[in-house]
Design a protein around this motif. Sequence first.
Motif, PDB file in Angstrom:
ATOM      1  N   TYR A 131      -5.466   8.347  -3.830  1.00 27.97           N
ATOM      2  CA  TYR A 131      -4.315   7.651  -4.411  1.00 27.97           C
ATOM      3  C   TYR A 131      -3.915   8.266  -5.756  1.00 27.97           C
ATOM      4  O   TYR A 131      -3.334   7.591  -6.613  1.00 27.97           O
ATOM      5  CB  TYR A 131      -4.625   6.167  -4.565  1.00 27.97           C
ATOM      6  CG  TYR A 131      -4.595   5.417  -3.260  1.00 27.97           C
ATOM      7  CD1 TYR A 131      -3.403   4.988  -2.707  1.00 27.97           C
ATOM      8  CD2 TYR A 131      -5.774   5.149  -2.568  1.00 27.97           C
ATOM      9  CE1 TYR A 131      -3.373   4.306  -1.498  1.00 27.97           C
ATOM     10  CE2 TYR A 131      -5.761   4.461  -1.358  1.00 27.97           C
ATOM     11  CZ  TYR A 131      -4.552   4.043  -0.833  1.00 27.97           C
ATOM     12  OH  TYR A 131      -4.532   3.360   0.372  1.00 27.97           O
TER      13      TYR A 131
ATOM     14  N   ASN B 161       0.839  -1.194   0.000  1.00 22.63           N
ATOM     15  CA  ASN B 161       0.000   0.000   0.000  1.00 22.63           C
ATOM     16  C   ASN B 161       0.880   1.253   0.000  1.00 22.63           C
ATOM     17  O   ASN B 161       1.701   1.433   0.903  1.00 22.63           O
ATOM     18  CB  ASN B 161      -0.890  -0.030   1.247  1.00 22.63           C
ATOM     19  CG  ASN B 161      -1.916   1.085   1.268  1.00 22.63           C
ATOM     20  OD1 ASN B 161      -1.835   2.060   0.527  1.00 22.63           O
ATOM     21  ND2 ASN B 161      -2.902   0.950   2.138  1.00 22.63           N
TER      22      ASN B 161
ATOM     23  N   TYR C 124       0.222   4.149   0.842  1.00 21.20           N
ATOM     24  CA  TYR C 124      -0.318   5.161   1.750  1.00 21.20           C
ATOM     25  C   TYR C 124       0.774   5.970   2.443  1.00 21.20           C
ATOM     26  O   TYR C 124       0.711   7.206   2.497  1.00 21.20           O
ATOM     27  CB  TYR C 124      -1.213   4.485   2.799  1.00 21.20           C
ATOM     28  CG  TYR C 124      -1.553   5.377   3.971  1.00 21.20           C
ATOM     29  CD1 TYR C 124      -2.521   6.368   3.857  1.00 21.20           C
ATOM     30  CD2 TYR C 124      -0.889   5.246   5.196  1.00 21.20           C
ATOM     31  CE1 TYR C 124      -2.817   7.201   4.919  1.00 21.20           C
ATOM     32  CE2 TYR C 124      -1.178   6.074   6.260  1.00 21.20           C
ATOM     33  CZ  TYR C 124      -2.139   7.050   6.120  1.00 21.20           C
ATOM     34  OH  TYR C 124      -2.428   7.887   7.172  1.00 21.20           O
TER      35      TYR C 124
ATOM     36  N   GLN D 269       1.211  -3.652  -8.481  1.00 24.97           N
ATOM     37  CA  GLN D 269       0.726  -2.281  -8.656  1.00 24.97           C
ATOM     38  C   GLN D 269       0.320  -1.988 -10.093  1.00 24.97           C
ATOM     39  O   GLN D 269      -0.669  -1.289 -10.334  1.00 24.97           O
ATOM     40  CB  GLN D 269       1.776  -1.279  -8.184  1.00 24.97           C
ATOM     41  CG  GLN D 269       1.919  -1.218  -6.674  1.00 24.97           C
ATOM     42  CD  GLN D 269       2.459   0.114  -6.199  1.00 24.97           C
ATOM     43  OE1 GLN D 269       2.713   1.023  -6.968  1.00 24.97           O
ATOM     44  NE2 GLN D 269       2.643   0.231  -4.904  1.00 24.97           N
TER      45      GLN D 269
ATOM     46  N   GLY E  78      -8.641   2.384   3.151  1.00 23.72           N
ATOM     47  CA  GLY E  78      -7.878   2.763   1.978  1.00 23.72           C
ATOM     48  C   GLY E  78      -8.560   2.308   0.705  1.00 23.72           C
ATOM     49  O   GLY E  78      -8.501   2.987  -0.318  1.00 23.72           O
TER      50      GLY E  78
ATOM     51  N   GLY F 179      -8.620  -5.748  -2.476  1.00 22.45           N
ATOM     52  CA  GLY F 179      -7.836  -5.699  -1.247  1.00 22.45           C
ATOM     53  C   GLY F 179      -7.779  -7.053  -0.571  1.00 22.45           C
ATOM     54  O   GLY F 179      -8.511  -7.989  -0.928  1.00 22.45           O
TER      55      GLY F 179
END
Length: 395
Positions: free
Chosen positions: A188, A46, A48, A281, A305, A218
């Motif tokens: 994102y 992730n 993030y 990704q 997320g 996810g």
Amino acid sequence: MLVDWQGYKPGPSSPVTEGFQALRSTAGPDGTAPFLLGFGSVARVNPYQALLYRSFERHGFAVTPVFDVTRLRELLHLKPMASGVGLHLHWTSSVIGGARNEREAVVKSNGFLGRIDRFKESGGKLVWTAHNIYPHDSRFVDVDLALQQGIAERADAVHVMANATASALGDHLRLDGRKVIVAPHPSYEGAYENYLSRSESRQSLGLDADELVFVLFGALKAYKGLKELADGFDELCRRRTPFRFRLLIAGAADEAPIVQDFVKWAVAHPLVMIDTKTVPQHRVQNFLNAADAGLLGYSRSLNSGAALLYQTFGLPVLATDTPVLREALDPASTRYFDPHSGASSYATNLQELASVSKNFETAALQTSLKEIAPELVSTRFAKALAAKLGVNTLG
């Protein structure tokens, strides 16, 4: 010389090696030494954390990963090179995750809090982000809750992603309002490749143009309301509707029985497609650009997320009705519901979401996402955190 990639190769000298490189790579304001901020647990998939810290260098911070948060005191070896040293603690599951029984969990928890105390006594600062009510895979909930309370009490700053967080945590956690910094989960934007068209994405997955596609994206965990989704989708498939439905599932599945039962159901279902591996990704766009709407029927949730990922890709969302999610998500593109209200209700919400998605306009959503653009969220959080920790900054 050949390039030697740094930063994500933990070794015997971690976290000192990574921290030293962070200080070398970061220029402090007015030529002063930056504040060294370690962060852990480290999210490798992730992005993030990368988005959250995106602007930190411009506000006096040198940010470095700490792969083993029990070694936080070693960051103090770099204190002479920095204007200060701190740890930004994110998810806490690694602290007691390997405990074999509750007694061992308590020992690990107390030991970690002791390390924090020694770190702070030596001048270190502590920041904590309240990501979840308690760790998703917690086996000793009471111990995890006590650990989180101990961390919150020792923290110099507590980061929450919504004003509603304190009330949502209820009796699980008491927060000192003077320590709290509210910084929302960033979108994102720019974090994932996003150049494939809808038709190209569907072609790569074998989906037809006229199918109405829901996506669940996810890691597959028990708390994500998997059985309720299966029952609701089965009920939807039994109804006569103007749509051809398809459910697309992508994310690593854990070994919990409820998760494995869900995977077996999905594999056998003719209108469900599932990939139980971690999605690279560059493949995220295939799943999200192929979809018409994202699903978020979690049985227990604080922040999400996945919800922001759906909306970044322009998808309307069906989400569990919680105060935090109502504050965090764009209201025009989110439909809220109670995933425990039964299969018939779930199916009705899916059917109504399908109708919305067929004529969904993203203009309002794009305007809403600008307010949580990574650069903006990171800048505001960096400024607020610098003020709490006394970091020298030009911003």
